[in-house]
Design an enzyme around this catalytic site. Structure first.
Site: not given
Length: 737
Positions: A593, A596-598, A703
């Site tokens: 996660i 992909q998020e940051s 996502y």
């Protein structure tokens, strides 16, 4: 690969530096706290370009960076850092002293000398110096400017023009003539000099010219009035006020429109809805150029809001609402759709579709109608509408998605011949993206499975694994992508000047210049990309390292373990994990996660104000913090351990909410639990691969696919680190176990 979230810097300087201090100063040793080493070079992990004059981190650096080192290159690095930070803090003597200690043949010498001048020009000190001193600074800049990297070209030009501006305003009084004033204002026309600096310099010059009076003062004031009179500071110089603009008188046409609006409002208040709608339609059709038009739109929307509380009344007005002009059919149809008034919304869109095919919003209307049919499981109607959209609006933003949906819905309707035709055309489409082609190969594989054509199915699998092995689709077929274990790059890969410059910037902590160079990279071969990605990975520039590797995959798709590990890195923040004591989800899930998020940037901020490694918004973060009896503020989310604790708690909550279904939990994390529940109720009985493709929001759909892909490759690349078998519900059927 979709673009990573765009981050904006909305963190206060103090909060950033306090976090940096926490990260660096409390390390076991100075070297561990501020530096990392790789390939024989030492890199400072502090981003010097973010430090401001009063930051405590700057003081910490000047007090703790050693002034000597057994390694000559490290010594120059230390001297640059000290010179740079002292210059930021306006400590000019110390800044110049350390800059002068660097060997002149070293490129770092030119950088250090430049930054002393750079910060000096932008400080108040230069305003206090003499014209002779300004000229000395200009000469000094000329000596080093040709040793500076291309990434600094613009900044050097700005610095040079600022120095020239100061040389103008330091000129002796007897040299101030009308011709001199012409030259001054010609120079001030440069867009590179910040407006605030221009205005301050003009005000300083005005004080010097004021005693001269006569033609010179008049000539100077002429420029102020014609070029700078819009600035409040300049306006104060003049006593004459600008004439006030006469207010426009209301025209008879405007009066008529205003009268009609009052009539519509009265009719609506008395419950005369058909008549009120007809009056609104009259305004929208004939009074578009009046000020009343926008007011009427607001009043009409308010009427619709009131009517949504009376669904039967609203539905009885459909025939009247369908007479709205196209702009309103579209805007109010969208509004009603968002209010779940689907029957009325669909009626407005159908009215639009039958009359306004050439309107700029026509493709949007077709797409929303197709979505409505799809939501109601009317797959044949949905497919037909998507097909009409794809045929009529080839250049629409919805064209690709519509074609795919025609193929997918044909697959669901067991019209395999139609579905096969669509996906085969996708593969043959010129300039189609790798993602589209991978997607088409996968669904052709599924089609041939259904029709029992095993050889054809295997051919699609082979193409997918050979050409797009890094894709989500390659992770969910019957076979797994092969990964080469032998080293990808030779030990002495060719290095371009780009790599040399970026390596230098990383050594001295000029991260802003690193980003500029990376944004303008000339084409690199795969070995150069690998070499540069290695450096960026070891200095925690994960986003750029991963982007280089992804670009390399698209051009050279054979998977090598060492290249993959740069694209799927183990971040430095895994040290914060303790699954037994604190976290309720496997580390591999949080890592997938965060990637992909940051892109593992602890200071990441999204346009929607989501913060840190796991991109948490404050309301969610505070709710998760309560579960741990924590009181948090915004900047706490930039502390990795806190962000990971709260983020993993939220993931665990979503997994519990959806009975350990990883797909639903990821949808919930990205799009919210309400949408996740709605989509699960609508399409949850479908096969997992179809369900994921049906997710309506592109960001969420992509996502989920990418997190699943991340999980797959992390488990394959790091079997020692991630020994646990993933036993979540919702994992694709052929996902690695």
């Amino acid at each position: 690969m979709p673009k990573t979230r765009q981050y904006s810097n909305i963190i206060t300087t103090l909060s950033v530096t306090l976090i940096l201090l926490q990260t660096h100063v409390f390390a076991k040793t100075l070297e561990e706290g501020f530096f990392t080493t790789f390939g024989g070079h030492r890199y400072i992990t502090v981003d010097l370009s973010t430090i401001k004059a009063q930051d405590p981190l700057g003081l910490t650096l000047t007090q703790n960076i050693p002034n000597s080192s057994p390694n000559k290159s490290d010594l120059s690095q230390n001297q640059f850092i000290l010179s740079y930070v002292h210059a930021i803090r306006n400590e000019w003597e110390q800044a110049q002293k350390y800059a002068d200690l660097i060997p002149k043949e070293n490129q770092i010498y030119a950088l250090a000398q430049y930054y002393v001048i750079h910060f000096l020009v932008r400080s108040d000190k230069l305003r206090q110096e003499s014209g002779t001193q300004v000229i000395q600074h200009q000469d000094h800049l000329r000596l080093v400017m040709f040793q500076l990297p291309k990434a600094l070209n613009y900044d050097v030009l700005v610095t040079s023009e600022l120095l020239e501006m100061y040389r103008f305003i330091k000129v002796e009084k007897e040299q101030i003539t009308n011709h001199f004033i012409d030259q001054l204002f010609n120079h001030l026309q440069s867009g590179k000099i910040p407006t605030k600096t221009k205005i301050q310099s003009i005000l300083d010059m005005h004080k010097r010219i004021l005693p001269l009076g006569g033609n010179i003062q008049n000539h100077f004031n002429h420029y102020l009035q014609t070029q700078y009179n819009s600035h409040s500071e300049i306006q104060k110089i003049f006593t004459d006020s600008l004439p006030s603009k006469e207010s426009k008188q209301e025209t008879p046409f405007e009066k008529t429109a205003s009268s009609k609006l009052e009539k519509a409002k009265n009719e609506a208040s008395q419950g005369q809805y058909p008549s009120a709608i007809q009056t609104f339609v009259d305004i929208f059709s004939h009074y578009t150029e009046t000020q009343t038009y926008e007011k009427a739109q607001t009043e009409f929307r308010n009427l619709l809001k009131r009517l949504t509380a009376q669904p039967s009344t609203l539905e009885s007005l459909i025939v009247h609402l369908q007479k709205l002009p196209p702009d309103l059919l579209y805007s109010e149809g969208r509004f009603l759709w968002n209010q779940d008034e689907n029957k009325v919304s669909k009626a407005l869109f159908e009215a639009f579709k039958g009359q306004y095919d050439f309107h700029s919003s026509a493709s949007n209307v077709y797409y929303m109608l197709a979505r409505m049919h799809e939501n109601e499981l009317e797959f044949e109607k949905s497919r037909q509408t998507y097909q009409e959209l794809a045929n009529q609006y080839v250049f629409s933003e919805f064209h690709e998605r519509s074609l795919f949906k025609v193929g997918l819905l044909s697959y669901l309707l067991k019209d395999y011949t139609k579905a096969q035709s669509i996906f085969e055309d996708e593969i043959e489409t010129p300039n189609a993206s790798n993602l589209r082609k991978a997607q088409a190969h996968y669904w052709l594989y599924r089609i041939f499975e259904k029709t029992g054509e095993k050889t054809k199915a295997q051919k699609q699998v082979n193409s997918l694994l050979k050409e797009y092995p890094y894709s989500y689709y390659a992770t969910i077929v019957d076979q797994h992508p092969s990964i080469e274990n032998k080293p990808f790059a030779p030990s002495k890969a060719k290095e371009s000047f780009w790599i040399y410059d970026i390596d230098t910037f990383l050594q001295v902590g000029l991260h802003d210049l690193v980003r500029r160079e990376l944004a303008e990279l000339d084409p690199l071969d795969d070995h150069e990309k690998y070499r540069l990605a290695e450096i960026l990975d070891h200095t925690h520039f994960y986003l750029y390292s991963m982007n280089l590797m992804y670009d390399s995959f698209e051009k050279t798709p054979t998977l090598h373990e060492d290249r993959l590990k740069l694209f799927f890195p183990l971040s430095p923040y895994t040290d914060f994990f303790d699954e037994k004591k604190t976290y309720r989800i496997p580390t591999i899930v949080a890592l997938s996660i965060m990637k992909q998020e940051s892109a593992f940037n602890p200071f990441a901020v999204s346009p929607a104000n989501a913060f840190g490694l796991m991109q948490l918004i404050m309301p969610t973060a505070k709710r998760m913090a309560q579960k741990h009896n924590l009181q948090i503020r915004q900047w706490d989310l930039f502390t990795p351990s806190t962000n990971i604790l709260l983020g993993t708690t939220y993931v665990a909550e979503n997994l519990e909410r959806f009975e350990q279904n990883i797909v639903d939990a990821l949808i919930s994390y990205n799009a919210g639990p309400g949408r996740a529940k709605e989509w699960k109720n609508r399409w949850g009985d479908m096969p997992e691969d179809v369900y994921i493709e049906m997710i309506p929001i592109q960001e969420t759909r992509t996502y989920v696919k990418l997190i699943l892909r991340n999980l797959y490759f992390y488990q394959r690349l790091y079997p020692k680190e991630f020994k646990k078998t993933l036993d979540f519900k919702g994992l694709p059927e052929n996902f690695i176990k």
